[in-house]
Write a protein that holds these residues in place. Structure first.
Motif: not given
Length: 354
Positions: A61-67
């Motif tokens: 999730l962190s790789i795809r979304s900065d949020v």
């Protein structure tokens, strides 16, 4: 009440074909659906009050979304808990967003689902999913908006049409909409297009309607196909040359209508016209200049403020100032804060200005 649901049931039939033929996407999807090695859970509430538990992997999730990156690895990461509660969307939309994060697959089921997923994509800063939802909405939701009989959804669809009308009116999809939706679009004051382009789009729609009805696409037949929509085109806004080269040649307008339009444009005594003459909000020039004085930082109570809008091509633009504060609030005695200034457009979520 809580229960576990699969992220996407569509992958079970032939997953290697349904996930863009990507082997890595297939195995990532398997991880997502099975929850294997998952290290985070989301508890997503539905309107019925049920809670669905969705498992995922923080690093993916962190790789795809900065949020998500900020949520899990920022200065104030989400504390370990049994499940992160999500209350501002439904489980289907959130699950679709997760499926997109893992596979890049097409996850939109219908236009209503696209709107819900779009809100998730915007919240978690996923530009690719935003574009996917926006494209689905612009391509398909206009056809079915009236069937929902829901004013908010209809208005949402038409707002998307407003902001993307340059492409919409020239697309093949536009010629397939029903006459009722055609009228809804043509009566809009906020179409970001010149009136001549709107006229050409209406003419193209009428010609295609004649083809579907197997009748000659004469001016008379095009008038019949357009019906009440004909008088939603603001012909008086066309230049004299555009009138002479267009509706005057094709017979789309009656000679008496053309005469009244020219008479109204050039004579002192103006006849009444069955067409609107007020310009749409589509000027390609700015209607003004943004003059914005940065307020005293000590007087700010929030971390960002907006200037009044001006319109460019019918789109309202604002200056946004954003204070760079590490703690999320303004310290009145701190004069070392950085002030960032942006120019932003008030557009429906997911639509990018040209």
């Amino acid at each position: 009440m809580s229960s576990r649901i699969p992220i996407s049931s569509s992958h079970s039939a032939d997953p290697e074909k349904q996930i863009a033929g990507s082997e890595i996407a297939y195995y990532l999807s398997r991880m997502l659906v099975s929850g294997d090695m998952s290290d985070v859970k989301f508890a997503v509430s539905n309107d019925s009050g049920d809670v669905k538990i969705l498992s995922a992997h923080r690093n993916i999730l962190s790789i795809r979304s900065d949020v998500f990156r900020t949520m899990f690895h920022g200065s104030l990461p989400e504390k370990c808990q049994e499940a992160i509660v999500i209350s501002d969307t439904d489980a289907q939309a959130f699950a679709s967003m997760l499926s997109y994060i893992y596979t890049d697959a097409q996850v939109i089921l219908n236009a209503e689902h696209a709107f819900r997923t779009l809100a998730c994509a915007d919240k978690y800063d996923l530009p690719g999913l935003i574009r996917m939802c926006a494209k689905f909405i612009t391509d398909d939701s206009r056809k079915s908006a009236l069937n929902w009989n829901t004013p908010d959804i209809v208005e949402g669809c038409l707002s998307v049409v407003d902001a993307t009308s340059v492409d919409v009116l020239q697309s093949d999809v536009f010629t397939t909409v029903g006459a009722d939706i055609l009228q809804l679009i043509l009566q809009r004051d906020t179409l970001c297009n010149e009136e001549h382009i709107i006229y050409l789009a209406a003419k193209k729609w009428a010609k295609e309607a004649c083809s579907r009805a197997a009748v000659d696409p004469s001016g008379t037949n095009q008038r019949v196909m357009l019906g009440a929509a004909l008088h939603l085109v603001r012909f008086p806004l066309l230049t004299d040359a555009q009138l002479l080269d267009g509706p005057a040649k094709t017979g789309l307008l009656l000679k008496s209508e053309l005469w009244d339009i020219f008479h109204h444009k050039h004579a002192a005594v103006k006849p009444d016209l069955p067409f609107r003459m007020d310009a749409r909000q589509n000027d390609s020039r700015a209607e003004g200049v943004i003059n914005y004085t940065v307020p005293d930082l000590r007087q700010l109570t929030e971390t960002f403020t907006f200037s009044p809008p001006i319109r460019v091509r019918g789109v309202p633009w604002r200056i946004m100032e954003l204070l760079d504060t590490a703690n999320g609030y303004v310290n009145p005695s701190d004069f070392s804060l950085k002030l960032q200034v942006y120019l932003i457009a008030d557009l429906p979520v997911g639509i990018e200005p040209e």
